[in-house]
Scaffold this active site. Structure first.
Site, mmCIF file in Angstrom:
data_model
loop_
_atom_site.group_PDB
_atom_site.id
_atom_site.type_symbol
_atom_site.label_atom_id
_atom_site.label_comp_id
_atom_site.label_asym_id
_atom_site.label_seq_id
_atom_site.Cartn_x
_atom_site.Cartn_y
_atom_site.Cartn_z
ATOM 1 N N SER A 171 -36.296 23.083 3.200
ATOM 2 C CA SER A 171 -37.138 21.881 3.142
ATOM 3 C C SER A 171 -38.424 22.254 2.399
ATOM 4 C CB SER A 171 -37.484 21.431 4.556
ATOM 5 O OG SER A 171 -38.376 22.348 5.153
ATOM 6 N N ASP A 194 -33.502 21.146 0.003
ATOM 7 C CA ASP A 194 -33.088 20.058 0.894
ATOM 8 C C ASP A 194 -34.124 18.931 0.819
ATOM 9 O OD1 ASP A 194 -31.518 18.845 2.894
ATOM 10 O OD2 ASP A 194 -32.808 19.641 4.486
ATOM 11 N N ASP A 224 -34.128 13.754 -3.379
ATOM 12 C CA ASP A 224 -34.027 12.629 -2.447
ATOM 13 C C ASP A 224 -34.887 11.472 -2.943
ATOM 14 O OD1 ASP A 224 -34.034 10.801 -0.438
ATOM 15 O OD2 ASP A 224 -34.616 12.204 1.156
ATOM 16 N N HIS A 277 -31.383 12.774 11.447
ATOM 17 C CA HIS A 277 -31.835 14.166 11.589
ATOM 18 C C HIS A 277 -32.342 14.392 13.015
ATOM 19 C CE1 HIS A 277 -32.632 13.968 7.057
ATOM 20 N NE2 HIS A 277 -31.705 14.881 7.221
ATOM 21 N N GLY A 278 -32.053 15.539 13.565
ATOM 22 C CA GLY A 278 -32.604 15.883 14.882
ATOM 23 C C GLY A 278 -31.772 15.308 16.012
ATOM 24 N N GLY A 320 -26.265 16.960 10.831
ATOM 25 C CA GLY A 320 -24.988 17.437 11.383
ATOM 26 C C GLY A 320 -25.089 18.032 12.786
ATOM 27 N N SER A 321 -26.300 18.177 13.316
ATOM 28 C CA SER A 321 -26.457 18.705 14.685
ATOM 29 C C SER A 321 -26.128 17.632 15.701
ATOM 30 C CB SER A 321 -27.916 19.124 14.928
ATOM 31 O OG SER A 321 -28.246 20.234 14.153
ATOM 32 N N ASN A 338 -24.875 19.278 6.832
ATOM 33 C CA ASN A 338 -26.161 19.971 6.995
ATOM 34 C C ASN A 338 -26.501 20.158 8.468
ATOM 35 O OD1 ASN A 338 -26.226 19.470 4.280
ATOM 36 N ND2 ASN A 338 -28.184 18.408 4.287
ATOM 37 N N ASN A 369 -29.481 21.935 11.039
ATOM 38 C CA ASN A 369 -30.746 22.637 11.240
ATOM 39 C C ASN A 369 -31.105 22.654 12.734
ATOM 40 O OD1 ASN A 369 -33.153 23.935 10.752
ATOM 41 N ND2 ASN A 369 -34.236 22.125 10.045
HETATM 42 P P1 13P Z 1 -30.217 18.347 11.710
HETATM 43 O O1 13P Z 1 -31.580 18.969 11.863
HETATM 44 O O2 13P Z 1 -30.074 17.107 12.507
HETATM 45 O O3 13P Z 1 -29.137 19.318 11.955
HETATM 46 O O4 13P Z 1 -30.111 17.866 10.187
HETATM 47 C C1 13P Z 1 -30.239 18.799 9.161
HETATM 48 C C2 13P Z 1 -30.244 18.128 7.853
HETATM 49 O O5 13P Z 1 -29.582 17.125 7.640
HETATM 50 C C3 13P Z 1 -31.048 18.718 6.774
HETATM 51 O O6 13P Z 1 -31.037 17.937 5.636
#
Ligand code: 13P
Length: 288
Positions: free
Chosen positions: A50, A85, A106, A178-179, A210-211, A230, A232
């Protein structure tokens, strides 16, 4: 092994019905953890940065040299792409000049005409250097100041307009965030995913956030054409929980347990284990 563009690994994943994991770097321990996880499992991998982490870790040139240095030092032989990213225009240009092998521009917050214009310029500059390009349509939501924004769903026709610019893979909002996901989250919009896929053909699709998505939804998304996912947040949580455990077990009070390297070792191992768990789910193990 030199860092590679992400184009080929994603084309292979799209054809082979699995997904490549993008794991975001947060610090030096994460570089080590992800590279070792990929090598041990013979999986191609994408390391994402990022804008905030790029500044924290010394800028794009420092990070390129550090990651390439680690790849050489650890004897990594699987393909590794180093990827921007959610890059702003200026960040993407900076990364292109400083050794990144893949970039995401983006432009999803711009009107579609501006997103098209800027993405087109980035494709030209990046492809001239063999760098792969990800673009985005439809904002991905996320938590800010305690509030979880839902994000926008992508318009399949706009996806096609961006795909036609020659990007190498496309991120599209399909209800992903995200998150952490809110408790009343309605899940991924699979019909929309298939509509988008019908518009963009063989172009690999990217799933952000993707979390914490249930495994059956991840498998279904891959089945319908997602070839890059993705991650994180889950790796960050794994790191922090393991580090907390280190202190709860009073490991820092034992012998040389106070040294930063010892303190961070639990987090590093937990990050690596989480990465391997995701590589298994995404089906990329043994594909390198
Ligand atoms: P998460 O933090 O939800 O896994 O998302 C990561 C992401 O999409 C980074 O671009």
């Amino acid at each position: 092994m030199k860092l590679v563009s992400a184009k080929e690994m994603l084309e292979d994943a799209e054809k082979g019905h699995y997904a490549i994991g993008q794991f975001n770097l947060n610090n030096m321990e994460s570089v080590r953890a992800f590279l070792l996880a990929a090598q041990e499992t013979k999986s191609p991998i994408i390391l994402g940065l990022s804008g905030g982490t790029a500044k924290y870790m010394g800028g794009y040139r420092t990070i390129t040299d550090m990651v390439q240095g680690f790849v050489n030092f650890l004897g990594i032989t699987v393909p590794v792409a180093l990827h921007v990213d959610h890059g702003k225009y200026s960040e993407v240009l900076d990364a292109i000049e400083n050794g990144f092998t893949s970039v995401m521009f983006d432009g999803s917050a711009y009107p579609i005409a501006v997103n098209i214009e800027r993405t087109k310029e980035i494709v030209k500059l990046a492809h001239a250097k063999g760098i792969s390009v990800e673009a985005e349509v439809g904002g991905i939501g996320g938590e800010e100041d305690g509030h979880i924004a839902r994000g926008e769903c992508a318009d399949p026709i706009q996806c096609r307009m961006i795909a036609d610019l020659g990007v190498d893979f496309l991120a599209a909002g399909i209800g992903n965030i995200h998150g952490k996901y809110p408790t009343d989250w309605e899940g991924l919009h699979f019909d929309l995913l298939s509509d988008i896929k019908n518009q963009i053909g063989d172009l690999p699709l990217v799933l952000h956030g993707g979390s914490l998505i249930p495994a059956d939804q991840i498998r279904e998304a891959i089945r319908r054409g997602v070839a890059k996912i993705n991650v994180n947040t889950e790796c960050q949580i794994a790191f922090t929980e393991a580090t907390r455990k280190y202190f709860e077990e009073n490991k820092d009070k034992e012998s040389k347990g106070f040294t930063p390297r010892a303190v961070l070792a639990y987090g590093l191992e937990a990050t690596k284990a989480m990465c391997i768990k995701k590589l298994e789910l995404f089906g990329s193990i043994g594909k390198a």
